[in-house]
Write a protein that holds these residues in place. Structure first.
Motif, short mmCIF file in Angstrom:
data_model
loop_
_atom_site.label_atom_id
_atom_site.label_comp_id
_atom_site.label_asym_id
_atom_site.label_seq_id
_atom_site.Cartn_x
_atom_site.Cartn_y
_atom_site.Cartn_z
N ARG A 167 -10.04 11.83 3.07
CA ARG A 167 -10.67 11.43 1.79
C ARG A 167 -10.60 9.91 1.65
NH1 ARG A 167 -10.29 15.62 -1.95
NH2 ARG A 167 -11.62 14.32 -3.28
N HIS A 218 -2.59 6.67 -6.28
CA HIS A 218 -2.36 5.56 -7.21
C HIS A 218 -0.85 5.35 -7.39
CE1 HIS A 218 -1.56 8.65 -10.27
NE2 HIS A 218 -2.62 9.27 -9.80
N THR A 246 0.86 -1.19 0.00
CA THR A 246 0.00 0.00 0.00
C THR A 246 0.89 1.24 0.00
OG1 THR A 246 -0.08 0.10 2.42
CG2 THR A 246 -1.77 -1.24 1.32
N HIS A 260 -11.78 8.19 -1.61
CA HIS A 260 -11.02 8.51 -2.81
C HIS A 260 -9.53 8.15 -2.66
CE1 HIS A 260 -14.52 11.26 -2.86
NE2 HIS A 260 -14.52 11.02 -4.15
N TYR A 261 -9.19 7.48 -1.57
CA TYR A 261 -7.77 7.21 -1.28
C TYR A 261 -7.10 6.42 -2.40
CZ TYR A 261 -3.59 5.60 1.20
OH TYR A 261 -2.29 5.33 1.56
N GLY A 262 -7.74 5.35 -2.84
CA GLY A 262 -7.16 4.51 -3.88
C GLY A 262 -7.01 5.23 -5.21
N VAL A 263 -7.92 6.17 -5.48
CA VAL A 263 -7.86 6.92 -6.74
C VAL A 263 -6.77 7.98 -6.69
CG1 VAL A 263 -9.16 8.44 -8.30
CG2 VAL A 263 -10.32 6.53 -7.16
N ILE A 264 -6.67 8.67 -5.54
CA ILE A 264 -5.68 9.75 -5.41
C ILE A 264 -4.27 9.19 -5.28
CG2 ILE A 264 -4.91 11.68 -3.97
CD1 ILE A 264 -7.85 12.12 -3.20
#
Length: 290
Positions: free
Chosen positions: A104, A113, A33, A107-111
């Protein structure tokens, strides 16, 4: 001999602790991660940071001839300053990662990346190269006093400025600017991000949610506090009375103690790391039994 034994113990713990974090983060898929990606870079930085100065420090503690060559001092300065600047920026990046995770979460996985994480990692290492190339050459060009006695444990900028017999106002101004960029700037942004994190945590309704969010960020905040407080006291005013008298002991703290505490803070307070360690031990036992 007392300092030699103490620093040897701290250095051994630093090597073992940070190497363990790097191996666990690489081998355990659950730790692939952004948080552990940046924690791996912090461990690599700490390993390089301590290795750039502690072996020479141990030689000086052990030997009656406490000398270092001009070239050795220059190399140590370049590496030491570059890695220190990189760590300042990395702690800011890790604070941003925690801000996104808490404020957020959807939206963590999107931001965060993978391409962005790799770009941020590149920024961390590039900023260290920039910092040392700006400060180190001008420091080594100073006219040093003939006694050549560096009143410190390592060859770092404040100690070499104090060793100079000529005019050092330009160097002091330069280190103040570099300190503002790499110390005060990131520290201010970290405090702002944690102010937003605190607001978000207090808005969480469940006690369990608040506890989990606080636990996620407290380890990083402890590392930030230990590192920035000691480094800022030495670098902001290199010729101050405090920097001259107590600076070298703070140098000993952020070169020896802080890199040792980092893996302890992140592993002893981190359930994911503990689980990963148990899983790795379980796999080792199963393979040995087979």
């Amino acid at each position: 001999m007392t300092l030699f034994m103490a620093v040897s113990v701290f250095y051994t713990v630093t090597l073992v602790g940070n190497t363990t974090i790097i191996l666990l983060s690489h081998l355990d898929p659950h730790l692939h991660t952004p948080m552990y990606f940046f924690l791996t870079h912090l461990s690599i930085l700490d390993l390089c940071f301590t290795t750039s100065c502690i072996p020479q420090m141990l030689v000086n503690f052990w030997s009656s001839d406490k000398t270092i060559s001009y070239l050795g001092c220059a190399v140590q300065l370049y590496i030491f300053l570059g890695l220190g600047a990189s760590e300042c920026v990395l702690l800011l990046v890790m604070a941003f990662d925690r801000y996104v995770a808490v404020c957020r979460p959807l939206h963590y996985g999107v931001i965060m990346h993978p391409p962005l994480c790799h770009k941020l990692a590149f920024l961390v290492w590039a900023s260290g190269v920039f910092g040392t190339l700006v400060q180190s050459p001008t420091t080594m060009k100073l006219s040093f006093c003939h006694h050549h006695q560096v009143d410190d444990f390592v060859c770092e900028v404040p100690a070499l400025i104090r060793l100079a017999c000529g005019d050092t106002h330009v160097n002091e101004l330069q280190i103040s600017v570099i300190g503002a960029i790499f110390l005060m700037g990131p520290l201010l942004l970290i405090l702002v991000s944690y102010g937003r994190i605190t607001q978000a945590v207090l808005a969480i309704q469940s006690q369990n949610g608040r506890s989990k969010a606080f636990h996620t960020c407290s380890s990083h905040l402890a590392v930030v506090f230990l590192f920035y407080c000691s480094v800022t006291a030495v670098y902001i005013q290199p010729r101050s009375h405090f920097s001259q008298k107590g600076g070298k002991f703070l140098t000993l703290f952020y070169t020896v103690v802080t890199p040792t505490l980092n893996p302890l803070i992140y592993t002893l307070r981190n359930k994911d790391m503990k689980r990963a360690f148990r899983r790795l031990l379980g796999k080792y036992r199963m393979s040995s039994e087979e």
